[in-house]
Design a protein around this motif. Structure first.
Motif, mmCIF file in Angstrom:
data_model
loop_
_atom_site.group_PDB
_atom_site.id
_atom_site.type_symbol
_atom_site.label_atom_id
_atom_site.label_comp_id
_atom_site.label_asym_id
_atom_site.label_seq_id
_atom_site.Cartn_x
_atom_site.Cartn_y
_atom_site.Cartn_z
ATOM 1 N N GLU A 54 8.463 3.701 6.140
ATOM 2 C CA GLU A 54 8.167 3.888 4.717
ATOM 3 C C GLU A 54 8.165 2.566 3.953
ATOM 4 O O GLU A 54 7.362 2.372 3.033
ATOM 5 C CB GLU A 54 9.182 4.853 4.104
ATOM 6 N N GLU A 55 9.049 1.657 4.318
ATOM 7 C CA GLU A 55 9.088 0.358 3.636
ATOM 8 C C GLU A 55 7.795 -0.419 3.881
ATOM 9 O O GLU A 55 7.235 -1.026 2.964
ATOM 10 C CB GLU A 55 10.287 -0.461 4.131
ATOM 11 N N GLY A 58 5.111 1.023 1.912
ATOM 12 C CA GLY A 58 5.269 0.633 0.516
ATOM 13 C C GLY A 58 4.606 -0.709 0.241
ATOM 14 O O GLY A 58 4.033 -0.933 -0.837
ATOM 15 N N VAL A 71 1.787 6.350 1.202
ATOM 16 C CA VAL A 71 3.244 6.424 1.346
ATOM 17 C C VAL A 71 3.769 7.853 1.417
ATOM 18 O O VAL A 71 4.832 8.102 1.989
ATOM 19 C CB VAL A 71 3.959 5.674 0.197
#
Length: 210
Positions: A54-55, A58, A71
């Motif tokens: 997820e990072e 992002g 995302v």
């Protein structure tokens, strides 16, 4: 499962359910389906990058013009092409044919030599255009597979490829991103899910020549 029913069920998902995720078995199926895509000459100048972090996604969001699916989806699929498609690349394919099919050099040599000569005549721009076409073939196949497996997807061309390549370290792998496709499950309140498909009549889009 009814094929037409599933193709009608499919749509370019605009809003994903952030609480639902594809499991390892589903991701493995998508990987294999990608690898089985029918591509020109069998050379497979495309690779698939599966992004779950997820990072990392992002970081990619602003490079996809803020399209939230990047995302919110379970995973992000990035379709890439090889930047170096040369004689060595072609020869490696035929070496694999020998191993898998036990085909003789006598049979393979004429076709291999033809492809090498043909690609040597092409400009780098022509080879890249050809490779990009293969990425579109792969994406089309994946959209159908997702529909059959009831996996939601959204094909996208709108993103900054150079930025993606940098964030994902694709340059170091001699790859260039071409297309992206978030996959997962549609949100219950995605209004686009219930919309009728807008298509020409079959008689307008299909010609029969006897």
């Amino acid at each position: 499962m009814n094929t037409i029913k599933q193709l009608r069920w499919r749509y370019a998902t605009k809003k994903f359910d952030t609480t639902r995720h594809l499991d390892e078995k589903q991701i493995a199926l998508l990987k294999e389906a990608f690898n089985l895509t029918a591509l020109s000459f069998g050379l497979q100048p495309v690779k698939l990058v599966v992004v779950s972090n997820e990072e990392k996604r992002g970081q990619l969001l602003p490079l996809a013009f803020g399209q939230q699916q990047v995302v919110d989806a379970s995973h992000l699929l990035v379709f890439c092409i090889e930047k170096t498609i040369d004689e060595a690349f072609i020869r490696s394919y035929f070496d694999k044919v020998k191993v898998v099919r036990n085909t003789s050099e006598e049979i393979l040599k004429p076709y291999r030599d033809f492809l090498i000569a043909d690609f040597n005549r092409k400009t780098s721009e022509e080879i890249e255009r050809w490779a990009r076409n293969q990425a579109y073939l792969a994406l089309g196949n994946m959209l159908t597979v997702c529909a059959m497996e009831k996996i939601d997807a959204c094909p996208m061309e709108g993103f900054r490829a150079e930025g993606f390549d940098e964030v994902l370290g694709l340059k170091e792998r001699d790859l260039r991103s071409v297309l992206i496709m978030p996959v997962g499950y549609r949100a219950d309140d995605d209004m686009f899910a219930a919309m009728e498909k807008v298509r020409k009549e079959i008689s307008e889009s299909v010609l029969e020549i006897e």
